[in-house]
Design a protein around this motif. Structure first.
Motif, PDB file in Angstrom:
ATOM      1  N   GLU A 157       0.845  -1.204   0.000  1.00 43.90           N
ATOM      2  CA  GLU A 157       0.000   0.000   0.000  1.00 43.90           C
ATOM      3  C   GLU A 157       0.881   1.255   0.000  1.00 43.90           C
ATOM      4  O   GLU A 157       2.044   1.194   0.392  1.00 43.90           O
ATOM      5  N   ASP A 160      -0.267   7.132   1.765  1.00 43.61           N
ATOM      6  CA  ASP A 160      -1.552   7.633   2.281  1.00 43.61           C
ATOM      7  C   ASP A 160      -2.189   6.630   3.233  1.00 43.61           C
ATOM      8  O   ASP A 160      -2.742   6.991   4.273  1.00 43.61           O
ATOM      9  N   GLN A 163      -0.446   6.739   6.454  1.00 46.98           N
ATOM     10  CA  GLN A 163      -0.725   7.964   7.204  1.00 46.98           C
ATOM     11  C   GLN A 163      -2.109   7.867   7.871  1.00 46.98           C
ATOM     12  O   GLN A 163      -2.286   8.293   9.003  1.00 46.98           O
ATOM     13  N   ALA A 164      -3.064   7.247   7.148  1.00 49.27           N
ATOM     14  CA  ALA A 164      -4.413   7.061   7.715  1.00 49.27           C
ATOM     15  C   ALA A 164      -4.337   6.139   8.935  1.00 49.27           C
ATOM     16  O   ALA A 164      -5.009   6.369   9.946  1.00 49.27           O
TER      17      ALA A 164
END
Ligand SMILES: Nc1ncnc2c1ncn2[C@@H]1O[C@H](COP(=O)(O)OP(=O)(O)OP(=O)(O)O)[C@@H](O)[C@H]1O
Ligand SMILES: [Mg+2]
Length: 204
Positions: A157, A160, A163-164
């Motif tokens: 992945e 982003d 970070q989520a």
């Protein structure tokens, strides 16, 4: 006492778990290490399915959630409950309920109330006394992983996604500040270990 370690891939969980176990044993306390998904026979088979991106390909987010849940149910029933019944032992588990909330909830967008409900069923209500959240910028953790090994399903992945998950973990920690201790995992390994040992010592 039951301790869980949480944090994004490469945040240093395995490193710190091994250091903490050694310190606990130096103090004469027996310590059992468990891993999610894994440890039990069923858990190890599920781990293979979840990790082998090449063979299994994309899994629906619900399938992924339920596979993790099934592995956890086995772990609680076959390992955690029996060890907790022996009063003088400590358990350290590498990932537990908060990983599901962070990855499948905040990462994949699955409803967190439903995840809490599933977590309650599979853990039979057993929560850790203490959770160390190894908090680290994904740049650092991804960099550590890229340096040392091949990527698994989650590790393919992008930034982003991580970070989520990181901000999801921090949200979860805010909800349970007594149980979840946020540790700066960007510090050098011995410094992180010493913070973790100080907190553990004060709780034994
Ligand atoms: N505080 C640190 N500073 C620098 N490097 C570190 C630190 N902690 C761990 N590392 C290194 O980063 C790599 C990943 O660490 P480790 O395997 O402990 O992470 P992990 O959280 O268990 O990862 P995973 O979730 O994939 O199992 C290892 O090579 C380790 O030596
Ligand atoms: Mg690890």
């Amino acid at each position: 006492m039951f301790i869980s370690f949480e944090g994004v891939d490469g945040s240093g969980k395995s490193t710190q778990i091994n250091l903490l176990k050694a310190e606990i044993e130096r103090n004469g306390i027996e310590c059992v290490l468990l891993e999610e998904p894994g440890t039990t026979l069923v858990g190890l088979e599920i781990r293979k399915l979840l990790k082998d991106y090449e063979k299994v390909g994309d899994l629906s987010s619900v399938t992924e959630l339920l596979l993790f849940a099934a592995s956890r149910s086995e772990l609680v029933d076959k390992e955690i409950k029996p060890v907790l019944a022996e009063q003088d032992k400590m358990i350290i588990v590498d990932r537990y309920i908060d990983s599901t909330l962070a990855y499948q909830g905040y990462g994949r967008g699955f409803d967190t109330d439903k995840i809490n409900y599933i977590n309650d069923i599979v853990t039979q209500g057993i929560k850790p006394d203490l959770t160390f959240l190894l908090d680290c910028h994904p740049f650092q953790s991804i960099g550590r992983i890229n340096k040392f090994r091949n990527k698994d399903r989650f590790e393919t992945e992008g930034l982003d996604f991580y970070q989520a998950i990181r901000s999801g973990y921090l949200e979860i920690a805010k909800l349970e500040p007594k149980r979840i201790k946020v540790i700066n995992a960007e510090l050098p390994i011995p410094d992180v270990a010493s913070i973790i040992w100080d907190i553990t010592k004060s709780c034994i």
